[in-house]
Design a protein around this motif. Structure first.
Motif, PDB file in Angstrom:
ATOM      1  N   UNK A 130      -6.559   2.183   1.487  1.00  0.00           N
ATOM      2  CA  UNK A 130      -7.501   2.083   0.378  1.00  0.00           C
ATOM      3  C   UNK A 130      -8.345   3.350   0.253  1.00  0.00           C
ATOM      4  N   UNK A 131      -8.850   3.838   1.364  1.00  0.00           N
ATOM      5  CA  UNK A 131      -9.640   5.070   1.342  1.00  0.00           C
ATOM      6  C   UNK A 131      -8.768   6.248   0.927  1.00  0.00           C
ATOM      7  N   UNK A 132      -7.543   6.285   1.407  1.00  0.00           N
ATOM      8  CA  UNK A 132      -6.636   7.378   1.041  1.00  0.00           C
ATOM      9  C   UNK A 132      -6.339   7.383  -0.448  1.00  0.00           C
ATOM     10  N   UNK A 133      -6.054   6.214  -1.005  1.00  0.00           N
ATOM     11  CA  UNK A 133      -5.728   6.117  -2.427  1.00  0.00           C
ATOM     12  C   UNK A 133      -6.931   6.517  -3.274  1.00  0.00           C
TER      13      UNK A 133
ATOM     14  N   UNK B 289       0.804  -1.240   0.000  1.00  0.00           N
ATOM     15  CA  UNK B 289       0.000   0.000   0.000  1.00  0.00           C
ATOM     16  C   UNK B 289       0.833   1.285   0.000  1.00  0.00           C
ATOM     17  N   UNK B 290       1.893   1.408   0.834  1.00  0.00           N
ATOM     18  CA  UNK B 290       2.685   2.633   0.738  1.00  0.00           C
ATOM     19  C   UNK B 290       3.407   2.778  -0.604  1.00  0.00           C
ATOM     20  N   UNK B 291       3.799   1.649  -1.204  1.00  0.00           N
ATOM     21  CA  UNK B 291       4.458   1.703  -2.513  1.00  0.00           C
ATOM     22  C   UNK B 291       3.479   2.225  -3.558  1.00  0.00           C
ATOM     23  N   UNK B 292       2.244   1.750  -3.518  1.00  0.00           N
ATOM     24  CA  UNK B 292       1.230   2.232  -4.470  1.00  0.00           C
ATOM     25  C   UNK B 292       0.989   3.726  -4.266  1.00  0.00           C
ATOM     26  N   UNK B 293       0.905   4.168  -3.009  1.00  0.00           N
ATOM     27  CA  UNK B 293       0.700   5.598  -2.755  1.00  0.00           C
ATOM     28  C   UNK B 293       1.872   6.416  -3.287  1.00  0.00           C
ATOM     29  N   UNK B 294       3.078   5.908  -3.130  1.00  0.00           N
ATOM     30  CA  UNK B 294       4.250   6.635  -3.620  1.00  0.00           C
ATOM     31  C   UNK B 294       4.240   6.715  -5.151  1.00  0.00           C
ATOM     32  N   UNK B 295       3.856   5.638  -5.810  1.00  0.00           N
ATOM     33  CA  UNK B 295       3.760   5.652  -7.271  1.00  0.00           C
ATOM     34  C   UNK B 295       2.731   6.673  -7.718  1.00  0.00           C
ATOM     35  N   UNK B 296       1.581   6.733  -7.048  1.00  0.00           N
ATOM     36  CA  UNK B 296       0.548   7.702  -7.402  1.00  0.00           C
ATOM     37  C   UNK B 296       1.027   9.137  -7.186  1.00  0.00           C
ATOM     38  N   UNK B 297       1.773   9.375  -6.119  1.00  0.00           N
ATOM     39  CA  UNK B 297       2.284  10.721  -5.851  1.00  0.00           C
ATOM     40  C   UNK B 297       3.287  11.125  -6.933  1.00  0.00           C
TER      41      UNK B 297
ATOM     42  N   UNK C 154      -4.701  16.634   0.285  1.00  0.00           N
ATOM     43  CA  UNK C 154      -5.977  15.984   0.609  1.00  0.00           C
ATOM     44  C   UNK C 154      -5.764  14.501   0.911  1.00  0.00           C
ATOM     45  N   UNK C 155      -4.916  13.852   0.129  1.00  0.00           N
ATOM     46  CA  UNK C 155      -4.619  12.444   0.365  1.00  0.00           C
ATOM     47  C   UNK C 155      -3.904  12.257   1.699  1.00  0.00           C
ATOM     48  N   UNK C 156      -2.959  13.136   2.007  1.00  0.00           N
ATOM     49  CA  UNK C 156      -2.237  13.043   3.277  1.00  0.00           C
ATOM     50  C   UNK C 156      -3.184  13.259   4.457  1.00  0.00           C
TER      51      UNK C 156
END
Length: 106
Positions: free
Chosen positions: A89-92, A45-53, A77-79
């Motif tokens: 999941x909700x954050x992404x 999950x943190x890797x996916x968030x980093x890719x999206x950022x 907003x995501x942070x």
């Protein structure tokens, strides 16, 4: 594509999808999963968030209106979502929806 070919393709896709969902339970039900699987489970999950950022921020044009405001607001907003709810999941999804709304309407 004829009707039979279409139904056959749907059936094959359903079986493949089912087995990809069942695979971890079949092979890891009685023993500890490998360290690689545990690593992916913990850090995916943190890797996916980093890719999206990175994807969101890679093409920011600070010299043109709106000066990267949509992207930066989306990251904040995501942070905020993640710090308050603490659910990846909700954050992404929330951050992605917020960003897409800003891109479409601002």
């Amino acid at each position: 594509m004829s009707g039979i070919e279409l139904y056959l393709a749907i059936a094959v896709m359903a079986v493949v999808n089912y087995f990809t969902r069942v695979f971890p339970f079949i092979f890891f039900i009685r023993k500890e999963p490998p360290k690689a699987i545990v690593f992916v489970e913990r850090f995916f999950p943190p890797i996916i968030m980093m890719i999206l950022i990175v994807y969101t921020l890679k093409d920011i044009e600070f010299s043109h209106y709106p000066y990267g405001l949509k992207e930066i607001l989306s990251v904040f907003a995501t942070a905020i979502l993640h710090l308050t709810i603490k659910n990846y999941l909700i954050s992404i999804f929330g951050g992605t929806i917020f960003y897409m709304a800003l891109v479409q309407y601002v």
